[in-house]
Write a protein that holds these residues in place. Sequence first.
Motif, PDB file in Angstrom:
ATOM      1  N   THR A  20       1.326   4.747   6.380  1.00 15.42           N
ATOM      2  CA  THR A  20       1.953   3.420   6.389  1.00 15.42           C
ATOM      3  C   THR A  20       3.280   3.404   7.140  1.00 15.42           C
ATOM      4  O   THR A  20       3.958   2.383   7.150  1.00 15.42           O
ATOM      5  CB  THR A  20       2.200   2.944   4.953  1.00 15.42           C
ATOM      6  OG1 THR A  20       3.198   3.786   4.347  1.00 15.42           O
ATOM      7  CG2 THR A  20       0.930   3.005   4.118  1.00 15.42           C
ATOM      8  N   ARG A  21       3.655   4.532   7.744  1.00 13.04           N
ATOM      9  CA  ARG A  21       4.957   4.656   8.430  1.00 13.04           C
ATOM     10  C   ARG A  21       6.122   4.300   7.505  1.00 13.04           C
ATOM     11  O   ARG A  21       7.130   3.760   7.931  1.00 13.04           O
ATOM     12  CB  ARG A  21       4.998   3.785   9.684  1.00 13.04           C
ATOM     13  CG  ARG A  21       4.004   4.198  10.759  1.00 13.04           C
ATOM     14  CD  ARG A  21       4.090   3.286  11.962  1.00 13.04           C
ATOM     15  NE  ARG A  21       3.158   3.687  12.996  1.00 13.04           N
ATOM     16  CZ  ARG A  21       3.439   4.534  13.976  1.00 13.04           C
ATOM     17  NH1 ARG A  21       4.644   5.084  14.039  1.00 13.04           N
ATOM     18  NH2 ARG A  21       2.536   4.839  14.892  1.00 13.04           N
ATOM     19  N   GLY A  22       5.947   4.603   6.225  1.00  9.35           N
ATOM     20  CA  GLY A  22       7.024   4.396   5.262  1.00  9.35           C
ATOM     21  C   GLY A  22       7.157   2.973   4.770  1.00  9.35           C
ATOM     22  O   GLY A  22       8.079   2.670   4.025  1.00  9.35           O
ATOM     23  N   ALA A  23       6.220   2.090   5.132  1.00  9.30           N
ATOM     24  CA  ALA A  23       6.326   0.698   4.708  1.00  9.30           C
ATOM     25  C   ALA A  23       5.985   0.533   3.228  1.00  9.30           C
ATOM     26  O   ALA A  23       6.534  -0.323   2.544  1.00  9.30           O
ATOM     27  CB  ALA A  23       5.404  -0.178   5.553  1.00  9.30           C
ATOM     28  N   ARG A  24       5.040   1.334   2.730  1.00  9.88           N
ATOM     29  CA  ARG A  24       4.641   1.302   1.328  1.00  9.88           C
ATOM     30  C   ARG A  24       3.948   2.623   1.017  1.00  9.88           C
ATOM     31  O   ARG A  24       3.719   3.432   1.919  1.00  9.88           O
ATOM     32  CB  ARG A  24       3.696   0.127   1.049  1.00  9.88           C
ATOM     33  CG  ARG A  24       2.366   0.225   1.761  1.00  9.88           C
ATOM     34  CD  ARG A  24       1.494  -1.006   1.529  1.00  9.88           C
ATOM     35  NE  ARG A  24       0.155  -0.810   2.053  1.00  9.88           N
ATOM     36  CZ  ARG A  24      -0.171  -0.905   3.337  1.00  9.88           C
ATOM     37  NH1 ARG A  24       0.752  -1.205   4.231  1.00  9.88           N
ATOM     38  NH2 ARG A  24      -1.414  -0.709   3.727  1.00  9.88           N
ATOM     39  N   LEU A  25       3.599   2.827  -0.222  1.00 13.20           N
ATOM     40  CA  LEU A  25       2.893   4.053  -0.586  1.00 13.20           C
ATOM     41  C   LEU A  25       1.445   3.984  -0.103  1.00 13.20           C
ATOM     42  O   LEU A  25       0.751   2.990  -0.343  1.00 13.20           O
ATOM     43  CB  LEU A  25       2.902   4.256  -2.098  1.00 13.20           C
ATOM     44  CG  LEU A  25       4.204   4.713  -2.738  1.00 13.20           C
ATOM     45  CD1 LEU A  25       3.972   4.967  -4.222  1.00 13.20           C
ATOM     46  CD2 LEU A  25       4.745   5.963  -2.068  1.00 13.20           C
ATOM     47  N   GLY A  26       0.995   5.055   0.542  1.00 14.15           N
ATOM     48  CA  GLY A  26      -0.398   5.136   0.933  1.00 14.15           C
ATOM     49  C   GLY A  26      -1.269   5.513  -0.253  1.00 14.15           C
ATOM     50  O   GLY A  26      -0.797   6.083  -1.237  1.00 14.15           O
ATOM     51  N   ALA A  27      -2.531   5.189  -0.158  1.00 16.11           N
ATOM     52  CA  ALA A  27      -3.467   5.499  -1.238  1.00 16.11           C
ATOM     53  C   ALA A  27      -3.683   6.999  -1.351  1.00 16.11           C
ATOM     54  O   ALA A  27      -3.599   7.741  -0.364  1.00 16.11           O
ATOM     55  CB  ALA A  27      -4.796   4.796  -0.984  1.00 16.11           C
ATOM     56  N   LEU A  28      -3.998   7.455  -2.562  1.00 12.11           N
ATOM     57  CA  LEU A  28      -4.220   8.879  -2.787  1.00 12.11           C
ATOM     58  C   LEU A  28      -5.424   9.404  -2.020  1.00 12.11           C
ATOM     59  O   LEU A  28      -5.491  10.593  -1.704  1.00 12.11           O
ATOM     60  CB  LEU A  28      -4.398   9.149  -4.285  1.00 12.11           C
ATOM     61  CG  LEU A  28      -3.124   9.049  -5.132  1.00 12.11           C
ATOM     62  CD1 LEU A  28      -3.476   9.034  -6.608  1.00 12.11           C
ATOM     63  CD2 LEU A  28      -2.181  10.200  -4.817  1.00 12.11           C
TER      64      LEU A  28
END
Length: 213
Positions: free
Chosen positions: A143-151
């Motif tokens: 996500t380039r630090g925009a939000r948490l990516g899924a596990l």
Amino acid sequence: MNGERQPFFNAPWPPLLVTGVIVGLYAIQSFAPIGPVAERFGFSPAKLADGDWASLVTPLFVHADWTHALVNAAMALAFGAPVARFLGAGASGVTGFFLLYFASGVLANLGHAAVHPGETAALIGASGAVSGLMGAAARLIATRGARLGALNSPPVIGMSLALMIVNLLMAVFGAPLSGSPIAWEAHLFGFAVGLFGIGLITRLFGRRDRLTD
């Protein structure tokens, strides 16, 4: 990160502080024999069984040699920078960063104790805590630090598999450059704490808008 490249020297101050502490303390420690340092400040399941709870934290501040210290310092900066940017520069973000760092280190040591109950060999170094930053950073890559990516996102799965393979190889052949044994289980526990703990930290410290969609 917000989709923009961040210059190396523009890293947030929390990972810079961690990096400086690792290097600075080892510069002082290097004048002392490693044996007494490891015995006094290292962690072992036997010490924990004797009630030495402080030893869960003190190993994060001492290292075996310059290679050990510099590798951990470099990884703390590389993986800590995106985590610190994601959590933010305010008081809550900084608190969350250091809570994640120390929780990863402490729980990594506890995980090592669970796997090796009663062992007397001393464990030293910030590798468990740094592995926690690596696990947290794995959630931010896609996500380039925009939000948490899924596990279950490819970057998380890829980094998890890579860490497992590298640590299993080190368990068999020893650490690169030194060939000495490492507490590879602590690395995996620390990584898992960061991987899952960053979600809890995000909720607790006011970044709910940046949770996984």
